[in-house]
Scaffold this motif. Structure first.
Motif, PDB file in Angstrom:
ATOM      1  N   LYS A 131      51.751  18.980  -6.392  1.00 50.68           N
ATOM      2  CA  LYS A 131      53.154  18.747  -6.089  1.00 50.68           C
ATOM      3  C   LYS A 131      53.896  20.073  -5.946  1.00 50.68           C
ATOM      4  N   ASP A 132      54.802  20.113  -5.013  1.00 54.04           N
ATOM      5  CA  ASP A 132      55.723  21.234  -4.810  1.00 54.04           C
ATOM      6  C   ASP A 132      55.067  22.551  -4.418  1.00 54.04           C
ATOM      7  N   THR A 133      53.823  22.534  -3.974  1.00 56.48           N
ATOM      8  CA  THR A 133      53.182  23.763  -3.491  1.00 56.48           C
ATOM      9  C   THR A 133      52.442  23.461  -2.197  1.00 56.48           C
ATOM     10  N   THR A 134      52.166  24.490  -1.448  1.00 60.41           N
ATOM     11  CA  THR A 134      51.387  24.298  -0.227  1.00 60.41           C
ATOM     12  C   THR A 134      49.920  24.087  -0.608  1.00 60.41           C
ATOM     13  N   PRO A 135      49.167  23.362   0.211  1.00 59.14           N
ATOM     14  CA  PRO A 135      47.745  23.147  -0.100  1.00 59.14           C
ATOM     15  C   PRO A 135      46.997  24.472  -0.215  1.00 59.14           C
ATOM     16  N   ARG A 136      46.119  24.535  -1.206  1.00 51.82           N
ATOM     17  CA  ARG A 136      45.335  25.752  -1.461  1.00 51.82           C
ATOM     18  C   ARG A 136      43.883  25.490  -1.092  1.00 51.82           C
ATOM     19  N   LYS A 137      43.345  26.354  -0.243  1.00 49.78           N
ATOM     20  CA  LYS A 137      41.959  26.198   0.197  1.00 49.78           C
ATOM     21  C   LYS A 137      41.011  26.610  -0.923  1.00 49.78           C
ATOM     22  N   ILE A 138      39.966  25.816  -1.133  1.00 41.77           N
ATOM     23  CA  ILE A 138      38.923  26.112  -2.112  1.00 41.77           C
ATOM     24  C   ILE A 138      37.681  26.538  -1.336  1.00 41.77           C
ATOM     25  N   ASN A 139      37.100  27.644  -1.729  1.00 41.38           N
ATOM     26  CA  ASN A 139      35.912  28.140  -1.035  1.00 41.38           C
ATOM     27  C   ASN A 139      34.704  27.260  -1.317  1.00 41.38           C
ATOM     28  N   ILE A 140      33.907  27.056  -0.275  1.00 36.19           N
ATOM     29  CA  ILE A 140      32.688  26.269  -0.391  1.00 36.19           C
ATOM     30  C   ILE A 140      31.515  27.230  -0.505  1.00 36.19           C
ATOM     31  N   LYS A 141      30.721  27.033  -1.551  1.00 34.90           N
ATOM     32  CA  LYS A 141      29.571  27.894  -1.805  1.00 34.90           C
ATOM     33  C   LYS A 141      28.351  27.482  -0.990  1.00 34.90           C
ATOM     34  N   ASN A 142      28.100  26.165  -0.916  1.00 32.35           N
ATOM     35  CA  ASN A 142      26.883  25.695  -0.283  1.00 32.35           C
ATOM     36  C   ASN A 142      27.059  24.241   0.152  1.00 32.35           C
ATOM     37  N   ILE A 143      26.453  23.881   1.277  1.00 29.57           N
ATOM     38  CA  ILE A 143      26.416  22.494   1.748  1.00 29.57           C
ATOM     39  C   ILE A 143      24.964  22.173   2.062  1.00 29.57           C
ATOM     40  N   TYR A 144      24.479  21.062   1.526  1.00 30.40           N
ATOM     41  CA  TYR A 144      23.097  20.688   1.807  1.00 30.40           C
ATOM     42  C   TYR A 144      22.909  19.181   1.688  1.00 30.40           C
ATOM     43  N   PHE A 145      21.933  18.661   2.421  1.00 30.94           N
ATOM     44  CA  PHE A 145      21.540  17.262   2.335  1.00 30.94           C
ATOM     45  C   PHE A 145      20.423  17.144   1.321  1.00 30.94           C
ATOM     46  N   SER A 146      20.431  16.057   0.579  1.00 31.27           N
ATOM     47  CA  SER A 146      19.273  15.779  -0.269  1.00 31.27           C
ATOM     48  C   SER A 146      18.187  15.205   0.627  1.00 31.27           C
ATOM     49  N   LYS A 147      16.972  15.443   0.270  1.00 28.01           N
ATOM     50  CA  LYS A 147      15.839  15.015   1.101  1.00 28.01           C
ATOM     51  C   LYS A 147      15.218  13.729   0.569  1.00 28.01           C
ATOM     52  N   ASP A 148      16.042  12.758   0.280  1.00 30.54           N
ATOM     53  CA  ASP A 148      15.497  11.477  -0.168  1.00 30.54           C
ATOM     54  C   ASP A 148      16.049  10.348   0.705  1.00 30.54           C
ATOM     55  N   LYS A 149      15.737   9.125   0.380  1.00 31.55           N
ATOM     56  CA  LYS A 149      16.098   7.984   1.229  1.00 31.55           C
ATOM     57  C   LYS A 149      17.591   7.651   1.227  1.00 31.55           C
ATOM     58  N   TYR A 150      18.368   8.254   0.319  1.00 34.14           N
ATOM     59  CA  TYR A 150      19.771   7.881   0.190  1.00 34.14           C
ATOM     60  C   TYR A 150      20.729   8.740   1.007  1.00 34.14           C
ATOM     61  N   ASN A 151      20.269   9.818   1.591  1.00 29.50           N
ATOM     62  CA  ASN A 151      21.109  10.687   2.423  1.00 29.50           C
ATOM     63  C   ASN A 151      22.389  11.160   1.717  1.00 29.50           C
ATOM     64  N   TYR A 152      22.205  11.912   0.659  1.00 28.08           N
ATOM     65  CA  TYR A 152      23.337  12.503  -0.035  1.00 28.08           C
ATOM     66  C   TYR A 152      23.748  13.783   0.673  1.00 28.08           C
ATOM     67  N   LEU A 153      25.034  13.942   0.913  1.00 32.26           N
ATOM     68  CA  LEU A 153      25.574  15.216   1.356  1.00 32.26           C
ATOM     69  C   LEU A 153      26.189  15.861   0.123  1.00 32.26           C
ATOM     70  N   ASN A 154      25.715  17.037  -0.231  1.00 32.56           N
ATOM     71  CA  ASN A 154      26.198  17.747  -1.419  1.00 32.56           C
ATOM     72  C   ASN A 154      27.014  18.951  -0.980  1.00 32.56           C
ATOM     73  N   ILE A 155      28.194  19.087  -1.559  1.00 35.91           N
ATOM     74  CA  ILE A 155      29.073  20.211  -1.269  1.00 35.91           C
ATOM     75  C   ILE A 155      29.357  20.918  -2.584  1.00 35.91           C
ATOM     76  N   GLU A 156      28.854  22.134  -2.711  1.00 36.23           N
ATOM     77  CA  GLU A 156      29.089  22.937  -3.917  1.00 36.23           C
ATOM     78  C   GLU A 156      30.258  23.872  -3.665  1.00 36.23           C
ATOM     79  N   LEU A 157      31.160  23.932  -4.619  1.00 35.68           N
ATOM     80  CA  LEU A 157      32.375  24.733  -4.491  1.00 35.68           C
ATOM     81  C   LEU A 157      32.312  25.968  -5.385  1.00 35.68           C
TER      82      LEU A 157
END
Length: 150
Positions: A56-82
């Motif tokens: 509230k009352d502030t401009t949006p602050r960008k958070i840096n993303i460290k890593n993005i990767y898919f899990s290699k299993d049948k569920y297709n998880y997209l993982n985003i590490e910050l």
């Protein structure tokens, strides 16, 4: 000497039996977002992601993303590490390829008592939150994780 050993033993027992209740008002939700059911046809090399913390009352602050990767299993998880942890009191805007937008808001948490070693302690878990103003279908109670909204 015997009294000294008894005193130390009683002190250790009292400290380990101390009842701690964690309040989860602004719980730390870790530094990872997991999305279940994400299509791997996009290809990780073509995926661009940004995340903003909205308070509230502030401009949006960008958070840096460290890593993005898919899990290699049948569920297709997209993982985003910050680079930093997310907290329950905030709202977040996750943008994927500028076309998929997830507004994560109204995060509710609860305290659960667990045995940690020989003592009980409480830990914060995710109870619910909203994705684009609809209740998210979560599959773990730790952190921010959800199934793609239909």
């Amino acid at each position: 000497m015997k009294n000294y050993i008894i005193y130390i033993s009683l002190t250790i027992i009292l400290i380990s039996c101390k009842k701690t209740i964690t309040t989860c008002n602004n719980a730390n939700l870790n530094n990872k977002i997991t999305i279940y059911g994400f299509s791997t046809t996009i290809g990780i090399e073509n995926l661009e992601a940004t995340i903003y913390e909205i308070t509230k009352d502030t401009t949006p602050r960008k958070i840096n993303i460290k890593n993005i990767y898919f899990s290699k299993d049948k569920y297709n998880y997209l993982n985003i590490e910050l680079d930093e942890d997310l907290f329950a009191n905030n709202t977040y805007q996750l943008n994927l390829n500028d076309s998929i937008k997830y507004r994560i808001s109204e995060i509710e948490t609860f305290s659960e008592v667990r045995m940690i070693g020989i003592r009980k302690d409480s830990v914060c878990k995710t109870k619910s939150f909203k994705i684009n103003n609809k209740k998210a279908e979560i599959f773990f109670t730790t952190g921010i994780n959800f199934k793609i909204p239909k």
